[in-house]
Enzyme design. Sequence first.
Site, PDB file in Angstrom:
ATOM      1  N   ASP A  33       0.816  -1.221   0.000  1.00  0.00           N
ATOM      2  CA  ASP A  33       0.000   0.000   0.000  1.00  0.00           C
ATOM      3  C   ASP A  33       0.845   1.264   0.000  1.00  0.00           C
ATOM      4  O   ASP A  33       0.311   2.374   0.062  1.00  0.00           O
ATOM      5  CB  ASP A  33      -0.927   0.009   1.221  1.00  0.00           C
ATOM      6  CG  ASP A  33      -0.161  -0.117   2.538  1.00  0.00           C
ATOM      7  OD1 ASP A  33       0.760  -0.954   2.610  1.00  0.00           O
ATOM      8  OD2 ASP A  33      -0.485   0.601   3.494  1.00  0.00           O
ATOM      9  N   TYR A 153      -0.560   1.839  15.206  1.00  0.00           N
ATOM     10  CA  TYR A 153       0.792   2.363  15.365  1.00  0.00           C
ATOM     11  C   TYR A 153       0.821   3.529  16.343  1.00  0.00           C
ATOM     12  O   TYR A 153       0.103   4.517  16.139  1.00  0.00           O
ATOM     13  CB  TYR A 153       1.336   2.843  14.024  1.00  0.00           C
ATOM     14  CG  TYR A 153       1.509   1.758  12.996  1.00  0.00           C
ATOM     15  CD1 TYR A 153       2.311   0.654  13.255  1.00  0.00           C
ATOM     16  CD2 TYR A 153       0.885   1.839  11.760  1.00  0.00           C
ATOM     17  CE1 TYR A 153       2.481  -0.342  12.308  1.00  0.00           C
ATOM     18  CE2 TYR A 153       1.043   0.848  10.804  1.00  0.00           C
ATOM     19  CZ  TYR A 153       1.841  -0.234  11.081  1.00  0.00           C
ATOM     20  OH  TYR A 153       1.998  -1.217  10.142  1.00  0.00           O
ATOM     21  N   LYS A 184      -2.188  -5.544  13.705  1.00  0.00           N
ATOM     22  CA  LYS A 184      -0.825  -5.394  13.194  1.00  0.00           C
ATOM     23  C   LYS A 184      -0.200  -4.232  13.946  1.00  0.00           C
ATOM     24  O   LYS A 184      -0.764  -3.131  13.990  1.00  0.00           O
ATOM     25  CB  LYS A 184      -0.824  -5.101  11.696  1.00  0.00           C
ATOM     26  CG  LYS A 184       0.581  -4.829  11.133  1.00  0.00           C
ATOM     27  CD  LYS A 184       0.519  -4.315   9.700  1.00  0.00           C
ATOM     28  CE  LYS A 184       1.903  -3.891   9.219  1.00  0.00           C
ATOM     29  NZ  LYS A 184       1.865  -3.207   7.908  1.00  0.00           N
TER      30      LYS A 184
END
Length: 272
Positions: A33, A153, A184
């Site tokens: 991506d 994140y 993730k």
Amino acid sequence: MKMFDNIKNVGKLIRLERIFDKKSEKTVIIPMDHGVSSGPLDGLKDMRITTNAVADGGANAVLGHKGLVRHGHRGYGRDIGLIIHMSAGTSLSPDPNKKVIVTTVEDAMRLGADAVSLHVNVGAETDFEMYRDLGLISETCEQWGMPLIAMMYPRGPKIEDEKDPEVVAHAARLGAELGADIIKTNYTGDPDTFKEVVKGCPAPIVIAGGPKTNTDEEFLQMVKDAMHAGGKGVASGRNVFQHKDVKGITSAICKIVHEDVEVKEALKEIKI
């Protein structure tokens, strides 16, 4: 798969079986991506070539924006899973940490997706908007039986260390609490601290590959350590698609993730 025992949605379970290895119950995902956020990087200028290489190397799925389907489709039948990324933001933006939704779950289904993913920068000045998006999209995914991967994140003005175990644990837990099926996030750099991150998150965690490492051995050792600490796979982009031997490094990762081979043995898969 035992780790998905809490998921009762049959559609989700069927799709998850397409992107997780049956024996190891782990996954190797190759994110592609980066063209949206960073432009035409080396390794992604022809996505079909890269898709072919990682599929031949044994990756379980590729991840990218909906353009990946048009420009990277193999046409070889089902030999690799497809994850459609729903978030976008660019390095040219006044606020690169802000991610907006650029597609729908329904569109991902029309494109043949096995899962969708969403990017959340925990600690960004606009993080509350991304939390809202994650919560709402998780409901839509539940309605359609679509697995949801949340890229959580720690990034923002108050984040001094993106690998700090406490903030990584908070980010991972946040994603699970808001409805993600898979998280993730960053590997903390240490198996003992990452074990605590895994313990505190009810959803399985796939580690991010991170920036390109100095050596293959360094990267593969990180993967090995993370799997032994409870990680359920790896999602690595630049360390794969910018490698001189894309197929080889993919195969090496798969050997570690799915077969638990030693790093020295896995390195033999790399021919260049």
